[in-house]
Design a protein around this motif. Structure first.
Motif, PDB file in Angstrom:
ATOM      1  N   ALA A  20      37.886 127.392  20.583  1.00 32.22           N
ATOM      2  CA  ALA A  20      38.436 126.459  19.561  1.00 32.22           C
ATOM      3  C   ALA A  20      39.778 126.256  20.180  1.00 32.22           C
ATOM      4  O   ALA A  20      40.408 126.902  20.731  1.00 32.22           O
ATOM      5  CB  ALA A  20      38.539 126.843  18.357  1.00 32.22           C
ATOM      6  N   THR A  49      31.682 134.447  11.505  1.00 29.67           N
ATOM      7  CA  THR A  49      32.914 134.247  12.211  1.00 29.67           C
ATOM      8  C   THR A  49      33.432 135.837  12.260  1.00 29.67           C
ATOM      9  O   THR A  49      32.864 136.520  11.315  1.00 29.67           O
ATOM     10  CB  THR A  49      34.142 133.642  11.665  1.00 29.67           C
ATOM     11  N   ARG A  78      31.460 136.578  23.055  1.00 31.96           N
ATOM     12  CA  ARG A  78      31.220 135.464  22.394  1.00 31.96           C
ATOM     13  C   ARG A  78      29.599 135.145  22.620  1.00 31.96           C
ATOM     14  O   ARG A  78      28.968 135.006  21.630  1.00 31.96           O
ATOM     15  CB  ARG A  78      31.727 134.393  23.232  1.00 31.96           C
ATOM     16  N   ASP A  87      28.710 132.516  15.163  1.00 32.33           N
ATOM     17  CA  ASP A  87      29.094 131.434  16.094  1.00 32.33           C
ATOM     18  C   ASP A  87      30.566 131.299  16.463  1.00 32.33           C
ATOM     19  O   ASP A  87      30.803 130.751  17.456  1.00 32.33           O
ATOM     20  CB  ASP A  87      28.830 129.928  15.227  1.00 32.33           C
ATOM     21  N   THR A  88      31.576 131.751  15.646  1.00 24.02           N
ATOM     22  CA  THR A  88      32.867 131.819  15.934  1.00 24.02           C
ATOM     23  C   THR A  88      33.625 133.170  16.359  1.00 24.02           C
ATOM     24  O   THR A  88      33.427 134.011  15.325  1.00 24.02           O
ATOM     25  CB  THR A  88      33.812 130.761  14.897  1.00 24.02           C
ATOM     26  N   GLN A  90      37.296 134.585  16.875  1.00 25.47           N
ATOM     27  CA  GLN A  90      38.679 134.402  16.746  1.00 25.47           C
ATOM     28  C   GLN A  90      39.292 135.612  17.444  1.00 25.47           C
ATOM     29  O   GLN A  90      38.879 136.875  17.403  1.00 25.47           O
ATOM     30  CB  GLN A  90      39.160 134.251  15.269  1.00 25.47           C
TER      31      GLN A  90
END
Length: 297
Positions: A20, A49, A78, A87-88, A90
């Motif tokens: 992102a 997340t 990931r 899915d995310t 950070q």
């Protein structure tokens, strides 16, 4: 270690989001706490997340020129997390020597920074199965006029060597007989390169993967990388491998991560993911190189 040209030495002192464009400043690190309670894996699956910690060590985990986190470890993480339904991913950037303390303070849930598995670190946190193995190498002036190819050569020729703060190479150097006054400890890959090119040290010690990446990013720096070698301690070669790091009580997350990591190793997907970062088949850990063995070394 810092990615890119020297003029970007401070570019990566920030946090980034894998996959992102959102980027948050490092001052938010303490406020961005991960899971407060309960099962970290279940919470991450529910939120879709998870947060990882990196140290801007190219090519292991760094921010690209667009501010997105990439590198071998974040990309493998990931892929693993996607297989787990998360899915995310950070990323928070902290100094390398603060990665495990920040992990244990729940500022993120996984260290994805190409961290070598060592007994000392195993006492403080829990490691995944080995993700990769790598040889040690030296960054030297082009032509290597002193003929320094190993840490034993550094000791014998009494030249100065730069090492990265909190990394394993300082221990490898002292074990090879390099005296403390020959060793300069620096905080970034960029500063290690500067030290060699400016002549403050003759060479710098890191993994061969790291140094080859550094030379590739700085083709006119007038430096080269020696052939990779296994460091020695007490006359015996040291087996080295890096992995992902978890809090000791996050066994379900670690075990689920290990299962998916093994799948990536076995089906060839890992090699596809890591090749752009200078890894190849030789960096796939051998079956008998286990975390238990490395933690007990």
């Amino acid at each position: 270690m810092t990615h890119g040209q020297w003029t970007r030495r401070d570019f990566f002192r920030r946090s980034a989001v894998v996959g992102a464009a959102a980027v948050a400043g490092p001052t938010l690190l303490a406020a961005c706490q991960s899971t407060e309670s309960g099962n970290t894996l279940d919470s991450a699956k529910s939120a879709k997340t998870i947060r990882i910690g990196i140290a801007n060590e190219a090519p292991y985990g760094f921010a690209d020129t667009s501010g997105n986190t990439t590198g071998e470890a974040p990309e493998v993480a990931r892929a693993v997390c996607k297989a787990l339904g998360i899915d995310t991913v950070q990323a928070n950037v902290v100094p390398f020597d603060q990665l495990i303390p920040a992990l244990n303070a729940k500022q993120f849930d996984i260290v994805a920074a190409g961290m070598n598995i060592t007994p000392t670190r195993c006492n403080a946190a829990s490691f995944s199965n080995p993700d990769y193995s790598a040889l040690t190498a030296l960054l030297v002036p082009s032509g290597n006029p002193q003929g320094v190819n190993t840490l034993a050569d550094v000791a014998a020729k009494k030249v100065k060597v730069a090492v990265l703060s909190a990394a394993v190479e300082k221990g490898f150097a002292t074990a090879a007989g390099v005296s403390e006054d020959q060793i300069e400890t620096l905080d970034t890959q960029d500063n290690m390169l500067r030290a060699v090119t400016a002549g403050r040290v003759y060479c710098a010690a890191l993994t061969d993967i790291s140094l080859k990446w550094l030379v590739k990013q700085n083709p006119n720096a007038g430096v080269e990388v020696t052939p990779g070698f296994q460091p020695t301690e007490n006359g015996q070669p040291v087996q080295t491998a890096g992995g992902f790091v978890f809090r000791k009580d996050d066994t379900s997350l670690r075990d689920a991560f290990n299962q998916q990591l093994k799948t990536l190793h076995d089906n060839g997907e890992w090699l596809r993911i890591v090749t752009p970062f200078g890894f190849d088949q030789s960096n796939l850990p051998k079956a008998d190189l286990t975390t238990d063995k490395l933690c007990a070394a």
